[in-house]
Design a protein around this motif. Sequence first.
Motif, PDB file in Angstrom:
ATOM      1  N   ILE A  10       0.863  -1.183   0.000  1.00 54.03           N
ATOM      2  CA  ILE A  10       0.000   0.000   0.000  1.00 54.03           C
ATOM      3  C   ILE A  10       0.896   1.229   0.000  1.00 54.03           C
ATOM      4  N   THR A  11       0.726   2.084  -1.006  1.00 55.85           N
ATOM      5  CA  THR A  11       1.595   3.250  -1.165  1.00 55.85           C
ATOM      6  C   THR A  11       0.845   4.541  -0.848  1.00 55.85           C
ATOM      7  N   GLY A  12       1.491   5.419  -0.092  1.00 61.88           N
ATOM      8  CA  GLY A  12       0.901   6.719   0.192  1.00 61.88           C
ATOM      9  C   GLY A  12       0.828   7.027   1.676  1.00 61.88           C
ATOM     10  N   ILE A  13       0.393   8.241   1.981  1.00 59.76           N
ATOM     11  CA  ILE A  13       0.330   8.736   3.351  1.00 59.76           C
ATOM     12  C   ILE A  13      -1.031   8.437   3.966  1.00 59.76           C
ATOM     13  N   LEU A  14      -1.029   7.955   5.191  1.00 64.76           N
ATOM     14  CA  LEU A  14      -2.266   7.766   5.960  1.00 64.76           C
ATOM     15  C   LEU A  14      -2.512   9.064   6.722  1.00 64.76           C
ATOM     16  N   LYS A  15      -3.600   9.722   6.429  1.00 65.94           N
ATOM     17  CA  LYS A  15      -3.803  11.092   6.883  1.00 65.94           C
ATOM     18  C   LYS A  15      -4.202  11.240   8.348  1.00 65.94           C
ATOM     19  N   ASN A  16      -4.967  10.295   8.869  1.00 68.71           N
ATOM     20  CA  ASN A  16      -5.477  10.479  10.234  1.00 68.71           C
ATOM     21  C   ASN A  16      -5.886   9.151  10.855  1.00 68.71           C
ATOM     22  N   LYS A  17      -6.334   9.231  12.092  1.00 70.96           N
ATOM     23  CA  LYS A  17      -6.732   8.049  12.854  1.00 70.96           C
ATOM     24  C   LYS A  17      -7.894   7.305  12.187  1.00 70.96           C
ATOM     25  N   ASP A  18      -8.885   8.034  11.701  1.00 67.87           N
ATOM     26  CA  ASP A  18     -10.059   7.401  11.099  1.00 67.87           C
ATOM     27  C   ASP A  18      -9.691   6.609   9.850  1.00 67.87           C
ATOM     28  N   GLU A  19      -8.758   7.128   9.074  1.00 67.40           N
ATOM     29  CA  GLU A  19      -8.322   6.427   7.869  1.00 67.40           C
ATOM     30  C   GLU A  19      -7.638   5.111   8.243  1.00 67.40           C
ATOM     31  N   ILE A  20      -6.892   5.129   9.337  1.00 63.58           N
ATOM     32  CA  ILE A  20      -6.222   3.919   9.823  1.00 63.58           C
ATOM     33  C   ILE A  20      -7.247   2.895  10.285  1.00 63.58           C
ATOM     34  N   ILE A  21      -8.232   3.337  11.043  1.00 69.56           N
ATOM     35  CA  ILE A  21      -9.277   2.442  11.530  1.00 69.56           C
ATOM     36  C   ILE A  21     -10.042   1.814  10.365  1.00 69.56           C
ATOM     37  N   ASN A  22     -10.361   2.619   9.366  1.00 75.02           N
ATOM     38  CA  ASN A  22     -11.089   2.105   8.203  1.00 75.02           C
ATOM     39  C   ASN A  22     -10.279   1.054   7.466  1.00 75.02           C
ATOM     40  N   PHE A  23      -8.964   1.285   7.353  1.00 75.39           N
ATOM     41  CA  PHE A  23      -8.110   0.325   6.661  1.00 75.39           C
ATOM     42  C   PHE A  23      -8.059  -0.994   7.428  1.00 75.39           C
ATOM     43  N   VAL A  70       2.151  -3.611  13.022  1.00 74.86           N
ATOM     44  CA  VAL A  70       3.549  -3.424  13.410  1.00 74.86           C
ATOM     45  C   VAL A  70       4.003  -2.039  12.967  1.00 74.86           C
ATOM     46  N   ASP A  71       4.358  -1.215  13.931  1.00 74.09           N
ATOM     47  CA  ASP A  71       4.883   0.117  13.638  1.00 74.09           C
ATOM     48  C   ASP A  71       6.404   0.028  13.596  1.00 74.09           C
ATOM     49  N   ALA A  72       6.949  -0.018  12.381  1.00 72.63           N
ATOM     50  CA  ALA A  72       8.403  -0.024  12.203  1.00 72.63           C
ATOM     51  C   ALA A  72       8.823   1.236  11.449  1.00 72.63           C
ATOM     52  N   LYS A 115       1.604   8.292  16.503  1.00 72.69           N
ATOM     53  CA  LYS A 115       0.544   8.742  17.416  1.00 72.69           C
ATOM     54  C   LYS A 115      -0.826   8.326  16.891  1.00 72.69           C
ATOM     55  N   ASN A 116      -1.045   8.491  15.595  1.00 72.01           N
ATOM     56  CA  ASN A 116      -2.325   8.106  15.000  1.00 72.01           C
ATOM     57  C   ASN A 116      -2.546   6.599  15.064  1.00 72.01           C
ATOM     58  N   LEU A 117      -1.491   5.828  14.832  1.00 71.78           N
ATOM     59  CA  LEU A 117      -1.595   4.374  14.941  1.00 71.78           C
ATOM     60  C   LEU A 117      -1.970   3.956  16.358  1.00 71.78           C
ATOM     61  N   ASN A 118      -1.294   4.567  17.312  1.00 70.18           N
ATOM     62  CA  ASN A 118      -1.530   4.239  18.717  1.00 70.18           C
ATOM     63  C   ASN A 118      -2.980   4.513  19.106  1.00 70.18           C
ATOM     64  N   ARG A 150      15.877  10.851  20.182  1.00 72.60           N
ATOM     65  CA  ARG A 150      14.595  10.380  19.678  1.00 72.60           C
ATOM     66  C   ARG A 150      13.439  10.983  20.486  1.00 72.60           C
ATOM     67  N   PRO A 151      12.324  11.280  19.811  1.00 75.34           N
ATOM     68  CA  PRO A 151      11.152  11.780  20.542  1.00 75.34           C
ATOM     69  C   PRO A 151      10.577  10.689  21.437  1.00 75.34           C
ATOM     70  N   LYS A 152       9.874  11.082  22.481  1.00 74.02           N
ATOM     71  CA  LYS A 152       9.374  10.138  23.474  1.00 74.02           C
ATOM     72  C   LYS A 152       7.969   9.619  23.182  1.00 74.02           C
ATOM     73  N   VAL A 153       7.388  10.042  22.070  1.00 71.57           N
ATOM     74  CA  VAL A 153       6.003   9.690  21.791  1.00 71.57           C
ATOM     75  C   VAL A 153       5.790   8.182  21.713  1.00 71.57           C
ATOM     76  N   LYS A 154       6.799   7.431  21.273  1.00 75.76           N
ATOM     77  CA  LYS A 154       6.626   5.989  21.103  1.00 75.76           C
ATOM     78  C   LYS A 154       6.809   5.211  22.402  1.00 75.76           C
ATOM     79  N   ASN A 155       7.143   5.917  23.459  1.00 70.82           N
ATOM     80  CA  ASN A 155       7.304   5.241  24.749  1.00 70.82           C
ATOM     81  C   ASN A 155       5.977   4.725  25.300  1.00 70.82           C
ATOM     82  N   ASP A 156       4.869   5.178  24.705  1.00 67.58           N
ATOM     83  CA  ASP A 156       3.545   4.813  25.194  1.00 67.58           C
ATOM     84  C   ASP A 156       3.106   3.439  24.703  1.00 67.58           C
ATOM     85  N   TYR A 157       3.897   2.806  23.845  1.00 62.23           N
ATOM     86  CA  TYR A 157       3.525   1.513  23.292  1.00 62.23           C
ATOM     87  C   TYR A 157       3.623   0.423  24.365  1.00 62.23           C
ATOM     88  N   SER A 158       2.684  -0.494  24.329  1.00 59.01           N
ATOM     89  CA  SER A 158       2.677  -1.587  25.315  1.00 59.01           C
ATOM     90  C   SER A 158       3.791  -2.586  25.050  1.00 59.01           C
TER      91      SER A 158
END
Length: 268
Positions: free
Chosen positions: A56-69, A79-81, A91-94, A240-248
Motif C-alpha cells: 500500500i503506497t501513500g500517506i495515511l492522513k489520520n486516525k479514522d483512515e487507519i481504523i477504516n483500513f 507493526v509500527d516499524a 501517534k495516530n496508529l496508537n 529520539r522523541p518520546k512519543v513511542k514510549n507509550d507503546y505496550s
Amino acid sequence: MQNQEKCHENVWILSGTSDGPIIANMLLELNYSVFASVLTYKAGQAYIENPKLHIITGILKNKDEIINFIKKNKIKCVVDATHPFAVIISKNLNNACKEINIPLLLFERKSLINNTNNIFYIEDLKDIDNVDLENKNILLAIGSRFLNDTANYYMNCKANVFTRVLPTYESITKAFGSCIENSNIAILEPSKNNESILEKKLCDFWEIDYVLCRDSGSYSQKNWESIVFGSKMKLFLVKRPKVKNDYSYSFNQYHNLINHIIKTNIDI
C-alpha cells in the motif's frame, strides 16, 4: 485477494525499506498474509513479490483512515516499524489501535551510539551550543522536512552550511529550494559498504567540522559515527522523541517481534 476464511492471519506493517522487507519476509515464510505500507513506489520495490503480500503506497492522513483500513482488510495485528522520528503516524496508529482494541507492536532499531569524545546527544535540531560556530563548516544530514529552517538558524550563527539529502523528488526539491547554496548540496543514498563510505569523501572535500543528524539507528547514522570516530569532527545526534514510549510492546530484534506475534496469536 487474500482468503477471507483465514483473515486471522492478516498483519499490517508500516515501515521504510530497511526493516519492513525483513519483517514481511519472516511473516510470509510462516504463511501470514502481510500488508505493507510505504510512502513511495520506489520504497515498495524493496519488497519481494508474493501472492500473500499486499503493498500500500501513500500517506495515511489520520486516525479514522487507519481504523477504516484495519476494518476493511480485517487486520489482526499492526507493526509500527516507521522512522523513530515519524511521530505523527505513530501517534495516530496508537490512538486508532487503542480505540478498536487491535494489537500494536513497535519495532525500533537500537541506537548505535558509541561512547566517544566527539559524539554528543542534543535535544533539538537547533541545540548545538558551547562550540564555536562562526566560519565552521556544518553538514546537515537531517532529511528535508526541517532543512531550510535549520539551515537558516545555523547561517545566522555565522556557520557555513552544507547538506546531504536522499535522491527523492521531495528531498531534492526542498534542498534546492532552501537557503543553502546549490554547491553545498549533495544528493546520495546512505552508503552500506563499510569499506567505501561516500559520506567520508564528502566530509573531506568540504572540510566539515560538525555533522548534525538524528538518532535513528539507520545506516546513515552508523556511517556518521564511523566517519567522526578518531577524527577532529564532532557529531551531534538529536535524541529520539518520546512519543513511542507509550507503546505496550516494543522490540529491537526481529525474532523477538515475530515470536510475540506468533504467541499472542493471532491463532494462525
